[in-house]
Design an enzyme around this catalytic site. Sequence first.
Site, PDB file in Angstrom:
ATOM      1  CB  THR A 105      -1.004  -0.021   1.261  1.00  0.00           C
ATOM      2  OG1 THR A 105      -1.906  -1.169   1.369  1.00  0.00           O
ATOM      3  CG2 THR A 105      -1.753   1.096   1.222  1.00  0.00           C
ATOM      4  CG  ASN A 194      -6.164  -9.049  -4.952  1.00  0.00           C
ATOM      5  OD1 ASN A 194      -6.158  -8.455  -5.772  1.00  0.00           O
ATOM      6  ND2 ASN A 194      -7.152  -8.943  -3.965  1.00  0.00           N
ATOM      7  CB  SER A 242       2.804  -7.102   0.073  1.00  0.00           C
ATOM      8  OG  SER A 242       2.783  -7.146   1.376  1.00  0.00           O
ATOM      9  CG  HIS A 244       1.424  -9.264   4.678  1.00  0.00           C
ATOM     10  ND1 HIS A 244       0.242  -9.905   4.520  1.00  0.00           N
ATOM     11  CD2 HIS A 244       1.472  -7.869   3.953  1.00  0.00           C
ATOM     12  CE1 HIS A 244      -0.575  -9.073   3.942  1.00  0.00           C
ATOM     13  NE2 HIS A 244       0.129  -7.767   3.663  1.00  0.00           N
ATOM     14  CB  CYS A 369      -9.576  -5.497   1.606  1.00  0.00           C
ATOM     15  SG  CYS A 369      -7.632  -5.414   1.432  1.00  0.00           S
TER      16      CYS A 369
HETATM   17  N1  PLP Z   1      -1.990  -5.095  -3.999  1.00  0.00           N
HETATM   18  C1  PLP Z   1      -2.422  -6.567  -3.880  1.00  0.00           C
HETATM   19  C2  PLP Z   1      -2.745  -7.372  -5.359  1.00  0.00           C
HETATM   20  C3  PLP Z   1      -2.619  -7.139  -2.764  1.00  0.00           C
HETATM   21  O1  PLP Z   1      -3.256  -8.479  -2.947  1.00  0.00           O
HETATM   22  C4  PLP Z   1      -2.732  -6.522  -1.719  1.00  0.00           C
HETATM   23  C5  PLP Z   1      -2.981  -7.216  -0.503  1.00  0.00           C
HETATM   24  O2  PLP Z   1      -3.972  -7.625  -0.255  1.00  0.00           O
HETATM   25  C6  PLP Z   1      -1.891  -5.120  -1.672  1.00  0.00           C
HETATM   26  C7  PLP Z   1      -1.716  -4.858  -3.005  1.00  0.00           C
HETATM   27  C8  PLP Z   1      -1.767  -4.371  -0.300  1.00  0.00           C
HETATM   28  O3  PLP Z   1      -0.768  -5.090   0.215  1.00  0.00           O
HETATM   29  P1  PLP Z   1      -0.264  -4.702   1.566  1.00  0.00           P
HETATM   30  O4  PLP Z   1      -0.836  -5.209   2.504  1.00  0.00           O
HETATM   31  O5  PLP Z   1       1.248  -4.928   1.620  1.00  0.00           O
HETATM   32  O6  PLP Z   1      -0.287  -3.181   1.841  1.00  0.00           O
END
Ligand code: PLP
Length: 551
Positions: A105, A194, A242, A244, A369
Site C-alpha cells: 500500500t 489477488n 509486499s 507478508h 479487505c
Molecule cells: N495489491 C495486491 C494485489 C494485494 O493483494 C494487496 C494485499 O491484499 C495489496 C496490494 C496491499 O498490500 P499490503 O497489505 O502490503 O499493503
Amino acid sequence: MPGDGDSWNPILVIRNARPKTARHLPALAGTLGAMEIYLDANATTPVLPQARAAALAVMADTFGNPSSTHGAGLRAKAMVDEVRARARRMLGAGSGRLVFTSGATEGIQTAVLSALTALRGRRAIPEGAEPALLLYGATEHKAVPVALRHWNEVLGLGFEIRAIPVDGNGRHDLAWLRRHAARAGLVCTMAANNETGVVSDLVGIEAALAGSGALWLVDGVQALGKLALALDRHPIDYAPFSGHKLYAPKGIGLLYVREGAPFTPLLTGGGQEEDFRAGTENTAGIAALGAVLRALEDRDGLSDLATLATWRDRLANALREAFPDLVFNAPLALCLPTTLNFCVPGVSARVLLNLFDAAGLRVSGGSACSAAKATPSDVLEAMGLPTWRASNAVRLSFGAADGEELVDEACRRIRACGAALRAGDAGPEAHAEALAHAGADDALANVPVELSSAEVDALRKASPLTVFVDVRELYEQHVDPECRFPAASTQSVPLSTLNDAFARWLALPADRPLVFFCRSGNRSAQAARALRRLGRANAWSLAGGLALLPR
Ligand code: PLP
C-alpha cells in the site's frame, strides 16, 4: 436450475434440503478438524521459520541503525544492502532502484504520488487537446484506484480516472487500452489478481502502450514467488511488492522504481534509503524478507512453480469430485499456480465457508479487505459474471511453503465436505423463518447477549446444568464433531431448525442458562436474541464462536 446461469437465483438454496440428525450421517474417518489447514495465502502467509530466525537474530545481534557509522551500524547496513542485492537479482531489477517500504500500500502511494507530481504539467494543456487520463485495471486491488483518487484530489489535479475494462477471463481489454494509450498519463495494471489469480498479459499491455509516453505501474504483490519476474525487460516504471504475502512478516515491502522514472518521496526526514524513503529501516523485516528470498533462490523448503501447479490441479480435482456442479471463475490455465476461485451452484459462499471452516480448512470469500462485507466481488462483477457468482465465490490460495502432505490432507477434507453436504444438508433458507417466528421486535437487537469463553466457564461453574446449543448446520458439525462443552449438556440444533426447539427451551426452569455457539458467534447471537425476544432472559451466545476457543 442450478448451472443455468443468470436466470437462476441460487442464494441460500440447497438441494436435498431435508434436515437430518447428526446420527444419520455417514461416519467420517480419522482426525478431520484436528489440524488447521490454512488456504488463504493471497490474504497473508505465516512467517517462514528461516525468516523468523533472521528477524530474531537482527533484534538480538544486528540491531544497529543502518545510518550509524560505527560497527553495529555498518553491520546492519551490510545486511540491508545484501537483501537489496538479492531482491534485485530475483526481480530482474537491473539498474532500477529498490526501496524498502512498509508494504505494497505504501509502495502504491509512493508510485502514484511520484507519477501524479510529474504529470502536473499536463494540466496546462494546449487548446483543443484533452487532459491526461489516469487508467487502472478494473480488477485492480482497491489500494490502486483509491490512491489515484486520493492524490488526484490532494494535489488538486482533477485528472479523469478511468477503469480499463477486462474480459470474461479477467484479462485487460487491450484494444480499449490501445485506443486510450495516447491520452494516458499513468497506467496501473496488476501482474496477477489477488482474488482470481488471473495473470495479466504484461507483454500485450506493453505493446498496447507502445509510444504513449504513459508511466506504467505494475502491482507485483501476488506475483512474487509465484511467477517468473524480470522487471527490467519491460518499460515498467513502478512495481510495489509486499513481504507478508510471501512468508515475511507484515510491515515490510519493496518498491521497484525504474532508473529515470519520476520520483517524489512519500516520507521525508532523515534521508534514509538515499532520500527515497525517510525513516529508520525496518531491519528485522528486511532480514526476514531476505531469508525468504534466499529460501526461494535456494529452493530451501519452497516448491517450484511446476510443483505448485500439480498441487493446484490436485486441489481442483478434489473440488470437482466434492461438488460436481462447481464452476471455476477464471480459466486455470491463465491463473497463478496457487489460486482457485470457484462457485458451487446452489450453495451460498456462506454455507461453503462455514463448511470448510468446520473441516479446519481456512479459505476465503474473496479478498481479505472485503471478507467481512457481504457484497458481491467487484473483481468478478468487472469480469461480467452474474451476480450470484460474484456474490458466492470462494477463494482457495496456498503457497510455496505448503508441503505435499498438507495438500493431500486438504484434498481429503474437501472430499469429506462434499460428502457431508450431500448427506446432511439442511436448508439455510429456513433461518429467516426460524428467526421471524421469534417475532419482529427489534428492541432487543442491541441487547448484549455475548459471553467470552471465560464468562461461559464461570457461568457453567455457577450453574452446572447450563444447556449448550450448537447451532451450526449438521454438515459443519459432521466435519468437526469434536465436543468442546460437556457432551451431556450439549444439544445440536442447527439455526435452520431453531423453530422446533423453542417450546422445549421455554419449558425449562427460568433460571437455567442456555449458551448458543457456532463458528464465529454470529448465528449463535441471532439464536440467543430470538430466545430473548420470546421472553427468555438467560439466553447467551459464545462471543467469537468456536474460532476463538483453544483447540
Ligand atoms: N495489491 C495486491 C494485489 C494485494 O493483494 C494487496 C494485499 O491484499 C495489496 C496490494 C496491499 O498490500 P499490503 O497489505 O502490503 O499493503
